[in-house]
Design an enzyme around this catalytic site. Structure first.
Site, short mmCIF file in Angstrom:
data_model
loop_
_atom_site.label_atom_id
_atom_site.label_comp_id
_atom_site.label_asym_id
_atom_site.label_seq_id
_atom_site.Cartn_x
_atom_site.Cartn_y
_atom_site.Cartn_z
CD GLU A 161 5.63 32.31 45.15
OE1 GLU A 161 6.85 32.51 44.99
OE2 GLU A 161 5.13 31.98 46.25
CB THR A 171 3.41 0.49 4.30
OG1 THR A 171 4.36 1.33 4.94
CG2 THR A 171 2.33 0.10 5.31
CG ASP A 207 7.78 14.17 8.28
OD1 ASP A 207 7.75 15.31 7.74
OD2 ASP A 207 7.71 13.12 7.63
CB VAL A 241 -0.95 0.04 1.22
CG1 VAL A 241 -1.97 -1.09 1.13
CG2 VAL A 241 -0.19 -0.04 2.53
CE1 TYR A 285 0.53 28.58 50.29
CE2 TYR A 285 -1.39 27.68 51.43
CZ TYR A 285 -0.55 28.74 51.16
OH TYR A 285 -0.77 29.97 51.75
CG PHE A 330 15.55 4.54 3.41
CD1 PHE A 330 16.78 4.26 2.84
CD2 PHE A 330 15.17 5.86 3.54
CE1 PHE A 330 17.62 5.26 2.41
CE2 PHE A 330 16.00 6.87 3.11
CZ PHE A 330 17.23 6.58 2.54
CE LYS A 359 9.98 55.27 44.08
NZ LYS A 359 8.54 55.42 44.42
N GLY A 410 8.61 3.63 -0.10
CA GLY A 410 9.49 4.77 0.06
C GLY A 410 10.92 4.41 -0.24
#
Length: 577
Positions: A489, A138, A252, A130, A447, A135, A556, A133
């Site tokens: 915080e 499939t 990719d 199907v 916390y 290398f 300041k 490529g």
């Protein structure tokens, strides 16, 4: 290499016409393109490409002309240097491009034994091919026995004859490890097993029969409606956020690498092809240039990147989904690369003016060339464009860990400035932070301690988390000696100044924060004291680099100094200022 392609590559190539579009498009620089879904590795861009920006024409317009497509994207023709580097990576040619005879000394000493089962033939019967490529290829197959008996599967076959370098062997080994570790997410192709024999490695996976996302885009006339585009983006972001939390960057992402499980309209989308994926720790950067030309992030071309590169690729996909064109286009690879580096996406032409402001903002915040200003996958899921269109289930975000680490190590002066900025955040911005805070498991008193960070990650850790050394990074944070944080915080510690700066409302945020800082924390400060607060060494000419940080009228911190303080400083950044 592509996985579970809906049709053979040979058939696809017949549908890829040579584009007759004009060449006046902006250009950009250096990433590797994939022909028919397979990788090319590109060296760093030649310096000569960047003397002037080709993206700026005589009319000084630096945006990419609209490129509507009605057929699959014509893949850019691979440049010779990219082919050569790819061939060297897999050992098919020597650096001078001369052929390597079969069985040459290059393969001497290479261990091509992966430790996989050698019983593939007894478990599966191969059907038709199907996809193919450079290398491997499939195939579809059917289980012959065991839990997958009678079930159709996809088999990625990688010939060992192609594995002529240690790097090529390691690429295959890593792909299998990543698939094995991450499988189970609903939007990631299911991995079943890996086999080998003397000739091949066989990676057995779920067979996706609904076709590529690219095909669906084309079937819909080249683009999606906003409603449907949201559904696609939520699935993509969900799986990418999961990968990033585990310390895996795909590298990719593109429409061809997302498949629908079935042809049903409600079929889930699956991420495939982890052949280029790699591990990356939150405080480290990758430097090899991989990906596909149209989707490559600018920082990849500069050879220093992390998970943010995937977010750029998602931005390109979102752009295509919404308007049916690529944000960066040129006739050549080098032109595409120059466009990525220098040009700005076009948001002026149709259909962008008719789309919602939130949709436009979403794409812009992903296609920011400064990776520090880009949304993470978890943040993108909380973007106003997507909120309300899905049940809010946000995963932990590793950027929180990075920001908190920097916050803890910051001066008290910077912490007070960040506290003022946190008070200017809007409800949508606080939604994301509240989700992240809750995921850390605060105490009944509201916390969290540094240990909470490690505990939260361990709940969702996989083998990939260990291989990427994310746990080592989190352990560093959990060992830091710092007081417990309440939500207020936590917001100061976990907000990204760079990401806020990318918003159109940044000026209002900064001015309002400075007003609050003036009331609560600004005081007279000497340059020497400021230098000490910032941890600057004696080699820094503080009177030169810090003189505009302090108001001459009252001694300041000035607004400019306040903004620079928010970003964080170092001796290096100050000397560059």
């Amino acid at each position: 290499m592509g996985l579970c392609h809906g049709k053979p590559i040979e058939q696809q190539s017949k549908n890829l016409p040579i584009s007759n579009e004009i060449e006046e498009t902006p250009k950009n620089s250096s990433q590797k393109a994939k022909s028919s879904g397979f990788p090319f590795y590109s060296p760093s861009p030649l310096p000569s490409l960047f003397k002037t920006s080709p993206a700026v024409s005589s009319s000084s317009v630096s945006s990419t002309p609209l490129r509507i497509f009605k057929r699959p994207f014509p893949p850019p023709s691979p440049a010779k240097h990219i082919r050569a580097l790819l061939a060297r990576r897999h050992g098919s040619v020597k650096p001078n491009e001369a052929s390597i005879p079969e069985g040459s000394e290059c393969e001497v000493g290479l261990d091509k034994k992966f430790g996989f089962s050698k019983q593939f033939a007894s478990h599966y019967e191969i059907d038709g091919e199907v996809g193919r490529g450079h290398f491997g290829y499939t195939c579809s197959a059917k289980g012959k026995k065991g839990s997958l008996k009678g079930q159709d599967v996809a088999v990625k076959v990688i010939p060992k004859s192609k594995m002529t370098t240690a790097i090529a062997i390691e690429d295959v080994r890593r792909e299998v490890k990543i698939l094995r570790a991450l499988t189970g997410h609903k939007n990631l192709v299911q991995f079943y097993d890996a086999f080998e024999d003397d000739e091949n490695v066989y990676i057995v996976m779920e067979l996706c029969q609904g076709g590529e996302l690219l095909d669906k885009i084309l079937q819909r006339g080249g683009k999606y409606s906003e409603v449907d585009a949201k559904k696609v983006m939520i699935q993509i972001l969900s799986v990418v956020a999961y990968c990033h939390l585990q310390g895996v960057v795909h590298r990719d992402l593109k429409p061809e690498n997302f498949l629908f499980t079935t042809k049903d309209e409600s079929s889930p989308l699956k991420a495939i092809d982890f052949g280029l994926s790699d591990y990356v720790r939150p405080d480290e950067r990758l430097n090899d240039i991989v990906g596909s030309a149209y989707y490559v992030a600018p920082e990849v071309l500069h050879r220093t990147y992390g998970t943010e590169a995937d977010m750029w690729s998602i931005g390109v996909i979102a752009y295509i989904l919404l308007c049916g064109s690529r944000p960066f286009w040129a006739r050549s690879e080098s032109g595409i690369f120059r466009a990525v580096l220098k040009a700005e996406p076009n948001f002026e032409e149709a259909p962008w003016p008719s789309l919602s402001p939130d949709a436009v903002d979403f794409v812009k915040r992903l296609l920011n060339k400064d990776y520090r200003k880009r949304l993470t996958a978890a943040q993108a899921l909380c973007h106003p464009w997507l909120v309300g269109s899905h049940e809010l289930k946000i995963p932990s975000d590793m950027i929180i860990y990075k920001l908190v680490k920097v916050y803890i190590m910051s001066s008290s002066l910077r912490k007070s400035a960040l506290a003022a900025l946190a008070k200017t955040l809007t409800v949508p911005q606080l939604t994301y932070l509240q989700e992240q805070f809750n995921l850390l498991g605060p105490s009944k008193n509201g916390y969290i301690s540094m240990q909470n960070y490690k505990t939260a990650i361990l709940k969702s850790s996989t083998e990939a988390t260990k291989d990427s050394r994310v746990l080592d990074f989190v352990h560093m944070i959990s060992c830091l000696q710092y007081k417990k944080l309440d939500f207020e915080e936590f917001c100061a510690s976990a907000l990204s100044v760079y990401q806020l700066e990318a918003m159109e409302t940044w000026e209002q945020h900064a001015r309002r924060a400075y007003e609050l800082y003036e009331k609560d924390g600004n005081r007279v400060i000497m340059i020497e004291e400021l230098a000490t607060e910032l941890g600057l060494g004696p080699s820094v000419p503080v009177h030169v680099v810090l003189q505009d940080w302090i108001r001459h009228s009252d001694g300041k911190l000035s607004f400019l100094g306040f903004v620079r303080l928010l970003h964080g400083v170092s001796s290096r950044t100050l000397q560059k200022a």
